[in-house]
Design an enzyme around this catalytic site. Structure first.
Site, PDB file in Angstrom:
ATOM      1  CB  CYS A 147     -10.665 -26.432  13.334  1.00  0.00           C
ATOM      2  SG  CYS A 147     -11.219 -24.753  13.560  1.00  0.00           S
ATOM      3  CB  CYS A 168     -12.711 -25.420  10.265  1.00  0.00           C
ATOM      4  SG  CYS A 168     -11.200 -24.512   9.819  1.00  0.00           S
ATOM      5  CG  ASP A 208      -2.070   0.851   1.148  1.00  0.00           C
ATOM      6  OD1 ASP A 208      -2.223   1.756   0.052  1.00  0.00           O
ATOM      7  OD2 ASP A 208      -3.036   1.076   2.308  1.00  0.00           O
ATOM      8  CB  CYS A 247      -7.661 -24.547   9.832  1.00  0.00           C
ATOM      9  SG  CYS A 247      -8.101 -24.015  11.494  1.00  0.00           S
ATOM     10  CG  HIS A 306     -10.302 -20.584  12.252  1.00  0.00           C
ATOM     11  ND1 HIS A 306     -11.151 -21.836  11.928  1.00  0.00           N
ATOM     12  CD2 HIS A 306     -11.341 -19.738  12.367  1.00  0.00           C
ATOM     13  CE1 HIS A 306     -12.008 -21.603  11.663  1.00  0.00           C
ATOM     14  NE2 HIS A 306     -12.280 -20.408  11.885  1.00  0.00           N
TER      15      HIS A 306
HETATM   16 ZN   LIG Z   1     -10.298 -23.608  11.775  1.00  0.00          ZN
END
Ligand SMILES: [Zn+2]
Length: 369
Positions: A307, A302, A91, A304, A333
């Site tokens: 999880c 999920c 940016d 990930c 997550h």
């Molecule tokens: Zn997750």
């Protein structure tokens, strides 16, 4: 080639694309993870690769103040400095200089301001911003612009758009790093004709890509879509389009349907550090006491690392004790959740089911809001 449209959706303006950078290919639509100070907070670059992150954002204003151009130049650029070999977008610092710093004076050449850290005096304009982005060596550099607040009067908006257009030209004409691409930024607040004029003038300058700036700054959601609709149709179809500062799943899907390819937002990683998980059914405050005994994962289904291996009860416990692992697990997550969402979106566009997928996503969210 820099950008390729692989497939266009039949019923919306959504498109599947590829951006070719010196540090790899980016599949679009893409959500870009924000690493303001040369780090996506709480994550290592190897985590980012595992989490499906494609692009990391750096920020010119912040990196100019700390560690400064000399330190990054000594490392040979930000990729090497931070140990991330994938694409980086920077940016320009325009947004931060107008929102964070104590402004001293705005001139035709830029802004004189005091650092928000130690009050030290700096000057940042299109030339300084592009010079810093050149040192950083980002794959995509953004022009220096003025991001208007919301609300903003017509007269102020008009003057600002003129300034943004002049700064875009100066930014474009500066020397850039090898292989560095430069994006223009459409401003204009809530004024459709100003947005259109800005978009058309920038398109005439021939940038590598185009951003819609000044959205998601506190305006109602409908105003945001209106700003996108007032900008995107006037931008070249063969260049990527990027809505800056947006990272809400449902809103990104709406913008993709309007022809947008790229997004970024600091919120997913920021709220993770405050104990909030982003899920397909809305945000969940994991640190809430009601999860103290909950043996389920942060988000059901999920895949990930967080999880698959930990319970809400445990993550909540980490936050309750101020354990650093809590911040890290929820960041993992949230980054995974957004990248997985975009991956699903790309699959839906590729499979010709984007409209149904978007509708399904909208219903899921609404049920829980
Ligand atoms: Zn997750």
């Amino acid at each position: 080639m820099f950008f390729e449209v692989v497939k266009e959706d039949a019923r919306t303006k959504a498109r599947l694309g590829r951006i070719y950078t010196a540090h790899g290919i980016v599949e679009t639509p893409v959500f870009m993870d924000v690493g303001t100070l040369g780090t996506v907070k709480a994550l290592e670059p190897r985590d980012l690769s595992e989490l499906g992150a494609q692009v990391v954002l750096g920020n010119t204003y912040h990196l100019m103040l700390r560690p400064g151009a000399e330190v990054i130049a000594a490392a040979g650029g930000l990729h090497r400095f931070m140990g991330w070999n994938g694409p980086i977008l920077t940016d320009s610092g325009g947004f931060q200089v107008f929102s964070l710093a104590r402004m001293r004076r705005i001139t035709e050449d830029g802004c004189l301001f005091n650092s928000h850290i130690d009050g030290h005096e700096f000057f940042l304009g299109p030339k300084e911003s592009m010079a810093m982005q050149r040192v950083i060596g980002s794959d995509i550099a953004m022009v220096f612009d003025e991001c208007l607040p919301y609300p903003c009067g017509r007269e102020r908006a008009e003057k600002s758009v003129d300034q943004t257009i002049r700064w875009a030209q100066v930014s474009r004409d500066q020397p850039h790093a090898d292989g560095q691409r430069v994006f223009g930024i459409v401003q204009g607040g809530v004024y459709d004709d100003l947005r259109r004029r800005c978009a058309e003038e920038l398109a005439g300058m021939g940038f590598d890509g185009y951003a819609v700036g000044g959205v998601s700054v506190g305006e109602p959601e409908e105003r945001m879509y209106q700003a996108v609709d007032a900008s995107v149709p006037y931008l070249p179809t063969d260049r990527p389009r990027y809505v800056m500062g947006l990272g809400v799943m449902r809103q990104m899907a709406e913008c993709v349907a309007r022809g947008v390819d790229m997004f970024d937002c600091v919120i997913p990683t920021r709220i993770a550090r405050h104990g909030t998980a982003i899920t397909r059914r809305g945000n969940v405050a994991v640190k809430a006491a009601r999860w103290a005994f909950d043996q389920g994962p942060v988000e059901e289904g999920c895949e990930c690392y967080c999880c698959r291996n930990f319970t809400r009860s445990y993550v909540r416990h980490l936050f309750a004790c101020g354990e650093i692992l809590g911040l890290r697990l929820l960041t993992i997550h949230n980054v995974w959740a957004l990248n997985r969402f975009m991956k699903e979106m790309r699959a839906a566009i590729g499979g010709g089911t984007f409209s149904e997928w978007k509708e399904q996503t909208r219903k899921e969210t609404e049920e829980n809001e």
